[in-house]
Design an enzyme around this catalytic site. Structure first.
Site, short mmCIF file in Angstrom:
data_model
loop_
_atom_site.label_atom_id
_atom_site.label_comp_id
_atom_site.label_asym_id
_atom_site.label_seq_id
_atom_site.Cartn_x
_atom_site.Cartn_y
_atom_site.Cartn_z
N ASP A 37 41.58 33.81 40.74
CA ASP A 37 41.13 32.42 40.64
C ASP A 37 40.08 32.26 39.55
OD1 ASP A 37 42.81 31.77 42.63
OD2 ASP A 37 41.30 31.58 44.19
N GLU A 125 27.28 20.81 51.13
CA GLU A 125 28.15 21.35 52.18
C GLU A 125 28.75 22.66 51.70
OE1 GLU A 125 31.40 18.60 52.63
OE2 GLU A 125 30.09 16.93 53.12
N LYS A 127 31.71 25.13 50.68
CA LYS A 127 33.05 24.90 50.13
C LYS A 127 33.97 25.93 50.77
CE LYS A 127 35.34 24.14 45.70
NZ LYS A 127 36.51 24.96 45.91
N ASP A 129 37.07 28.12 51.67
CA ASP A 129 38.18 28.67 50.89
C ASP A 129 39.44 28.68 51.74
OD1 ASP A 129 39.50 29.74 48.80
OD2 ASP A 129 38.69 31.77 49.02
N TYR A 235 36.10 17.06 56.55
CA TYR A 235 34.88 16.66 55.85
C TYR A 235 34.93 15.31 55.15
CZ TYR A 235 37.61 19.11 52.26
OH TYR A 235 38.61 19.55 51.45
N LYS A 325 29.59 27.30 42.33
CA LYS A 325 30.25 28.57 42.65
C LYS A 325 29.21 29.68 42.72
CE LYS A 325 34.72 29.14 41.83
NZ LYS A 325 35.82 29.81 41.18
N CYS A 419 44.56 59.58 19.59
CA CYS A 419 45.12 58.77 20.67
C CYS A 419 45.42 59.68 21.87
CB CYS A 419 46.41 58.10 20.18
SG CYS A 419 47.37 57.38 21.53
N CYS A 422 49.61 59.82 22.28
CA CYS A 422 50.52 60.49 21.34
C CYS A 422 49.80 61.44 20.40
CB CYS A 422 51.27 59.44 20.53
SG CYS A 422 50.20 58.59 19.36
N CYS A 435 45.25 53.37 17.71
CA CYS A 435 46.25 54.41 17.52
C CYS A 435 47.25 53.82 16.53
CB CYS A 435 46.94 54.72 18.84
SG CYS A 435 48.54 55.50 18.60
N CYS A 440 54.04 55.43 19.68
CA CYS A 440 53.21 56.00 20.75
C CYS A 440 53.74 55.54 22.11
CB CYS A 440 51.78 55.54 20.54
SG CYS A 440 50.71 55.76 21.95
S1 IVH Z 1 35.30 17.33 48.89
C1 IVH Z 1 37.99 15.34 45.31
N1 IVH Z 1 34.26 19.16 50.36
O1 IVH Z 1 37.84 22.31 47.38
C2 IVH Z 1 38.00 16.45 46.24
N2 IVH Z 1 36.23 19.72 49.18
O2 IVH Z 1 38.05 22.72 44.53
C3 IVH Z 1 36.87 16.27 47.16
N3 IVH Z 1 37.02 22.00 49.57
O3 IVH Z 1 40.52 20.15 46.91
C4 IVH Z 1 36.85 17.31 48.11
N4 IVH Z 1 35.45 22.57 50.98
O4 IVH Z 1 40.36 21.35 49.16
C5 IVH Z 1 35.25 18.86 49.53
N5 IVH Z 1 33.19 20.65 51.73
C6 IVH Z 1 34.19 20.37 50.92
C7 IVH Z 1 35.20 21.31 50.60
C8 IVH Z 1 36.20 20.94 49.71
C9 IVH Z 1 36.55 22.96 50.35
C10 IVH Z 1 38.22 22.12 48.71
C11 IVH Z 1 39.12 20.92 48.70
C12 IVH Z 1 39.23 20.53 47.26
C13 IVH Z 1 38.85 21.79 46.57
C14 IVH Z 1 38.35 21.54 45.17
#
Ligand code: IVH
Length: 692
Positions: A37, A125, A127, A129, A235, A325, A419, A422, A435, A440
């Protein structure tokens, strides 16, 4: 960073992404999903910066998560992505821009967008995965669950979500309709338990919870999948009818929880400053490893919902939120040895052989050391304690060394004189060692892998391990020999069999028609990535003409040199400097490349450029256009296609040579530059009128 080096990095990434996708599809992934990713994120970022037309991008996947057999449902409100703060962002001088500065900039822009409001609360909040889901509840009953899909329409997974008991079937809402969005995820303990059961049964384990969860939600017969324990966090309210909602995102979360929805209420934080939001994100990084689910960052949102409609956003992401991130995990480990890898062009790269260490979920035992100059500059020696990191790279990187803890007998690593594959004498060129022997064995294998890769000939069924086998058992040494492989020869290879052998033969047959630019990419000629290959194919039209030209160029024909590398200004191929031209045309004139091309021709591989039919439209033909911003109806790449089909040219950057800048919403620096240079700025409607 120059556009050239961006382009190089982009092309490198494209090749690597293709390689890892194939490894993944072949059931033998070499890197984690997170690393993949990260790589893809960096690819997207560069592709955005370089304005790569959408149809050429690897992430151009209409109907992204669509699975055959699932009914597609249009989203009433598009499901977009998130913009993000990233350690890769650079300032105008090319220095990395701290995340705090990026967030400050984002916040200041939002204050301005909202008419210079003085204060703005932010909600932070986690995020999650997982996989995003849209849920419709009517009078409290779950009536539909849909995946994100391509953002406009997704797959109906109501059956699966219900069978998995992943979200409440009823919420405590007596009336109205509501679309709630959230993330389906597989809690780590349930995921581990499920995997243990699989292994006990002698089945293969599932690589990671996110893909595993996506797989479960696409089971055609989902009865009984509730044992897996997939669940969700909700959310967002996308729309509601007949219900009175609170006015802030933080209150929405509380309201949802009150109605019985699963919400991470204990994990959120409201603040009135970007620095407060960033501090919460950074603090949260420590909790990351202790959570019962995976998060890949944090989301910072504007808390007051009335502002959302006032902020326009792009077709990709809204302006009311931004993702943070986490920085890549870094670990210390011992450097056991340094090996030397031979690349497709013969480049010799030092690779760290490490005492295995768990990094971001996988065990790492090899890491890139980039090149010998870097190795010497950092003074890294076998036996040293080194620091490894995964950051948007395929294989982890050695990012530092602890000189203090060095064993007394550690000696500097000697550059290889030969190398390792070879034993030809290594040649130095700029900061790299090569090389020089095209025969090779390691080079041969790497070149064939590259030839088969998605950005090149995209030969279905020819993954890395199959390449190794056809080299070893079928005597293939050069791309053209792939096309004389017979099913009978392939059937006996490891993990092959009749069916896959036939598939590979069919894959080879299909690859024959990919056209000149893909062949050129596949030949792994230095400086010839996708863009350059397309430019060459477009300009010369066929391999014959290109090779004739290369011969004239290398023999010093002044006319040929003037055409592509004039002393003043730029030549017929955009972005081709004299040095690049020298290198490309001399490689194209080499006996090796000529032989391969002649061989490909004998095998019936198409060596003409695939060209879209052009019909010159007056006013457009011969003119150079630059596209910027979001156009109201056309996608940028569609607009570019139409311009090209009308005989016009599309360029990525504004210069004095630009005739028209087509500006959509959110047009930025290009618009400024066009105005400065006096370039005509037109909108989509004008362009459409010009195209007739
Ligand atoms: S708000 C316009 N809140 O992350 C999208 N997304 O990388 C607004 N995701 O497509 C999303 N946790 O699937 C929001 N607390 C959170 C989230 C969240 C995970 C995901 C979501 C979104 C993706 C974007």
């Amino acid at each position: 960073m120059t556009d050239d080096s961006r382009r190089q990095e982009l092309e490198q990434l494209a090749t690597e992404i293709a390689y890892h996708e194939r490894a993944y599809r072949a059931g033998a992934p070499e890197i984690t999903d997170a690393a993949f990713d990260d790589m893809f994120d960096r690819y997207r970022e560069l592709a955005d910066e370089l304005e790569v037309p959408e149809e050429e991008r690897l992430d151009h996947a209409p109907g992204a998560d669509h699975t055959d057999g699932f009914v597609q449902v249009a989203h009433r409100v598009p499901m977009l992505s998130l913009d993000k703060l990233t350690p890769n962002r650079k300032d105008s001088k090319g220095a990395p821009m701290p995340l705090g500065e990026q967030l400050d900039n984002w916040f200041t822009r939002r204050l301005k967008d909202l008419g210079d409001v003085e204060a703005l609360d932010l909600l932070v909040e986690p995020k999650i995965d997982g996989i995003s889901v849209s849920l419709i509840y009517e009078r409290g009953a779950l009536t539909r669950a849909v995946t994100r899909g391509d953002g406009k329409k997704g797959d109906d997974i109501t059956l699966q979500v219900k069978a998995a008991k992943a979200v409440p079937q009823r919420l405590d809402l007596k009336k109205g309709s509501i679309e709630i969005r959230g993330e389906l995820y597989w809690p780590l303990d349930r995921f581990a338990a499920y995997n243990e059961a699989l292994v006990a049964r002698g089945d293969k384990r599932i690589m990671n919870p996110r893909n595993g969860c996506a797989g479960l939600m696409k089971r055609k017969e989902p009865e009984g999948i509730d044992v897996a324990g997939v669940t969700a966090f909700l959310y967002q309210v996308a729309w509601a009818e007949g219900l009175k909602l609170p006015g802030r995102q933080s209150e929405i979360l509380a309201w949802l929880a009150e109605a019985g929805a699963p919400v991470y209420l204990d994990e959120i934080h409201v603040t009135d400053s970007p620095s407060g939001a960033l501090a919460f994100c950074e603090g949260y990084a420590e909790r990351r490893g202790t959570l019962p689910y995976e998060i890949d960052g944090m989301v910072i949102k504007i808390d007051e919902l009335r502002y959302y409609d006032m902020l326009e956003g792009t077709g990709h992401h809204p302006h009311w939120a931004i993702a943070y991130k986490f920085p890549p995990e870094r670990k210390a480990t011992r450097l056991r040895g340094i090996s030397v890898q031979v690349g497709k062009s013969g480049k010799l790269t030092p690779v760290a052989e490490l005492e295995p260490v768990v990094l971001a979920g996988t065990t790492v035992s090899r890491a890139s050391l980039h090149n010998f100059v870097e190795l010497e500059r950092k003074d890294i020696r076998v036996g040293d304690r080194v620091f490894v990191e995964k950051a948007g790279e395929i294989i982890p990187q050695v990012v530092g060394v602890d000189h203090a803890g060095r064993p007394a007998d550690a000696v500097p690593f000697a550059r290889p004189s030969h190398c390792p594959s070879c034993h030809a004498e290594a040649l130095a060129e700029e900061i790299f060692l090569y090389c020089p022997n095209p025969a090779c064995p390691d080079q041969v294998r790497e070149r064939l892998k590259h030839f088969a890769s998605r950005s090149a000939m995209d030969i279905d069924g020819l993954g890395a391990s199959t390449v190794d086998q056809v080299v070893e058992h079928c005597g293939v040494r050069s791309p053209e020999q792939l096309f004389s492989l017979q099913a009978a020869q392939l059937e006996n290879l490891e993990r092959m069999g009749k069916k896959s052998a036939q598939n590979l033969i069919a894959g080879l047959e299909r690859a024959k028609g990919r056209g000149l630019s893909r062949v050129l990419v596949g030949l792994a000629i230095r400086h010839v990535g996708t863009t350059m290959a397309e430019d060459l194919a477009r300009h010369f039209g066929s391999a014959d003409k290109l090779l004739d030209f290369a011969a004239r160029y290398t023999s010093g024909d002044p006319e040929a040199i003037e055409l592509v590398a004039p002393e003043k200004g730029s030549g017929a191929i955009e972005g081709m400097a004299k040095k690049t031209a020298d290198s490309i045309f001399s490689e194209l004139s080499s006996a090796g490349v000529r032989d391969v091309i002649a061989g490909l021709a004998r095998q019936g591989v198409k060596l003409d450029a695939l060209v879209a039919v052009t019909q010159n439209v007056e006013g457009v033909a011969g003119k150079t256009f630059v596209l910027t911003g979001t156009l109201p109806t056309l996608k940028r790449n569609d607009a570019a296609d139409r311009i090209k089909r009308a005989g016009g040219k599309v360029s990525g950057s504004v210069s004095k040579k630009t005739d028209f800048l087509v500006a959509g919403e959110d047009a930025g620096s290009k618009l400024e530059k066009a105005s400065k240079l006096g370039v005509a700025v037109i909108d989509e409607a004008t362009l459409l009128a010009m195209l007739g």
